[in-house]
Design a protein around this motif. Structure first.
Motif, PDB file in Angstrom:
ATOM      1  N   GLU A 160      -3.634  38.010  28.700  1.00 40.15           N
ATOM      2  CA  GLU A 160      -5.034  37.820  29.095  1.00 40.15           C
ATOM      3  C   GLU A 160      -5.525  38.987  29.943  1.00 40.15           C
ATOM      4  O   GLU A 160      -6.653  39.448  29.781  1.00 40.15           O
ATOM      5  N   VAL A 161      -4.667  39.474  30.834  1.00 35.25           N
ATOM      6  CA  VAL A 161      -5.028  40.601  31.694  1.00 35.25           C
ATOM      7  C   VAL A 161      -5.206  41.867  30.858  1.00 35.25           C
ATOM      8  O   VAL A 161      -6.131  42.643  31.086  1.00 35.25           O
ATOM      9  N   ILE A 162      -4.347  42.066  29.867  1.00 38.95           N
ATOM     10  CA  ILE A 162      -4.483  43.218  28.967  1.00 38.95           C
ATOM     11  C   ILE A 162      -5.859  43.205  28.315  1.00 38.95           C
ATOM     12  O   ILE A 162      -6.557  44.224  28.281  1.00 38.95           O
ATOM     13  N   GLU A 163      -6.275  42.042  27.809  1.00 39.26           N
ATOM     14  CA  GLU A 163      -7.589  41.922  27.160  1.00 39.26           C
ATOM     15  C   GLU A 163      -8.729  42.244  28.124  1.00 39.26           C
ATOM     16  O   GLU A 163      -9.715  42.873  27.740  1.00 39.26           O
ATOM     17  N   CYS A 164      -8.607  41.806  29.365  1.00 39.50           N
ATOM     18  CA  CYS A 164      -9.663  42.032  30.366  1.00 39.50           C
ATOM     19  C   CYS A 164      -9.756  43.484  30.808  1.00 39.50           C
ATOM     20  O   CYS A 164     -10.856  43.990  31.051  1.00 39.50           O
ATOM     21  N   LEU A 165      -8.622  44.165  30.940  1.00 39.03           N
ATOM     22  CA  LEU A 165      -8.606  45.499  31.542  1.00 39.03           C
ATOM     23  C   LEU A 165      -8.607  46.654  30.544  1.00 39.03           C
ATOM     24  O   LEU A 165      -8.966  47.781  30.906  1.00 39.03           O
ATOM     25  N   ARG A 166      -8.234  46.394  29.303  1.00 37.70           N
ATOM     26  CA  ARG A 166      -8.162  47.453  28.304  1.00 37.70           C
ATOM     27  C   ARG A 166      -9.514  48.115  28.138  1.00 37.70           C
ATOM     28  O   ARG A 166     -10.523  47.450  27.966  1.00 37.70           O
ATOM     29  N   GLY A 167      -9.541  49.439  28.231  1.00 40.58           N
ATOM     30  CA  GLY A 167     -10.755  50.199  27.991  1.00 40.58           C
ATOM     31  C   GLY A 167     -11.636  50.421  29.206  1.00 40.58           C
ATOM     32  O   GLY A 167     -12.645  51.107  29.106  1.00 40.58           O
ATOM     33  N   VAL A 168     -11.275  49.856  30.366  1.00 38.89           N
ATOM     34  CA  VAL A 168     -12.061  50.087  31.577  1.00 38.89           C
ATOM     35  C   VAL A 168     -11.912  51.561  31.960  1.00 38.89           C
ATOM     36  O   VAL A 168     -10.809  52.100  31.974  1.00 38.89           O
ATOM     37  N   SER A 200      -8.579  54.562  33.422  1.00 35.90           N
ATOM     38  CA  SER A 200      -8.665  54.136  34.820  1.00 35.90           C
ATOM     39  C   SER A 200      -7.349  53.468  35.184  1.00 35.90           C
ATOM     40  O   SER A 200      -6.515  53.198  34.310  1.00 35.90           O
ATOM     41  N   CYS A 201      -7.184  53.163  36.450  1.00 32.13           N
ATOM     42  CA  CYS A 201      -5.973  52.438  36.855  1.00 32.13           C
ATOM     43  C   CYS A 201      -5.893  51.055  36.196  1.00 32.13           C
ATOM     44  O   CYS A 201      -4.825  50.673  35.729  1.00 32.13           O
ATOM     45  N   PRO A 202      -7.004  50.300  36.103  1.00 37.22           N
ATOM     46  CA  PRO A 202      -6.923  49.025  35.378  1.00 37.22           C
ATOM     47  C   PRO A 202      -6.534  49.210  33.906  1.00 37.22           C
ATOM     48  O   PRO A 202      -5.715  48.452  33.376  1.00 37.22           O
ATOM     49  N   ASP A 203      -7.092  50.219  33.251  1.00 32.18           N
ATOM     50  CA  ASP A 203      -6.738  50.501  31.858  1.00 32.18           C
ATOM     51  C   ASP A 203      -5.262  50.866  31.747  1.00 32.18           C
ATOM     52  O   ASP A 203      -4.559  50.388  30.852  1.00 32.18           O
ATOM     53  N   GLN A 204      -4.787  51.687  32.672  1.00 31.38           N
ATOM     54  CA  GLN A 204      -3.381  52.070  32.660  1.00 31.38           C
ATOM     55  C   GLN A 204      -2.475  50.870  32.935  1.00 31.38           C
ATOM     56  O   GLN A 204      -1.404  50.755  32.359  1.00 31.38           O
TER      57      GLN A 204
END
Length: 84
Positions: free
Chosen positions: A51-59, A67-71
Motif C-alpha cells: 500500500e505504501v509503494i502505491e502511495c509513494l511511487r512517482g512522488v 524523491s525520498c518517498p519515491d526512493q
C-alpha cells in the motif's frame, strides 16, 4: 528482516527498512532532510508495504525525477522481491 537500500538522485545516502512479512516495522533514512525523513518513517510504520509503494511511487522533489518517498517505494519493492 532488515533490508538496506542505496537511493539515487536524492540527498539521503541509505534507506534501512525493517519488514515483518509485508508490514513495515521501521524505516530509517541516513542523510537528507531529517524532519521529512522522520515524518515519512512515522507515517509508514505499521502499514502494509504494498500500500505504501502505491502511495509513494512517482512522488517528485521539486523539479527532480525522484524523491525520498519515491526512493522508499523502490526500497520496499526490492525488499519484498528478496523476501525480506
Amino acid at each position: 528482516m532488515e533490508y538496506i537500500y542505496k537511493p539515487t538522485g536524492v540527498c539521503s545516502k541509505l534507506i534501512t527498512v525493517e519488514l515483518e512479512e509485508e508490514t513495515i516495522k521501521k524505516v530509517v533514512f541516513t542523510g537528507g532532510c531529517s524532519g521529512n525523513s522522520r515524518g515519512i518513517s512515522q507515517l509508514v510504520k505499521g502499514r502494509n508495504a504494498k500500500e505504501v509503494i502505491e502511495c509513494l511511487r512517482g512522488v517528485r522533489c521539486g523539479t527532480g525525477k525522484t524523491s525520498c518517498p519515491d526512493q522508499l517505494s523502490l526500497a520496499l519493492e526490492k525488499a519484498l522481491e528478496q523476501g525480506v
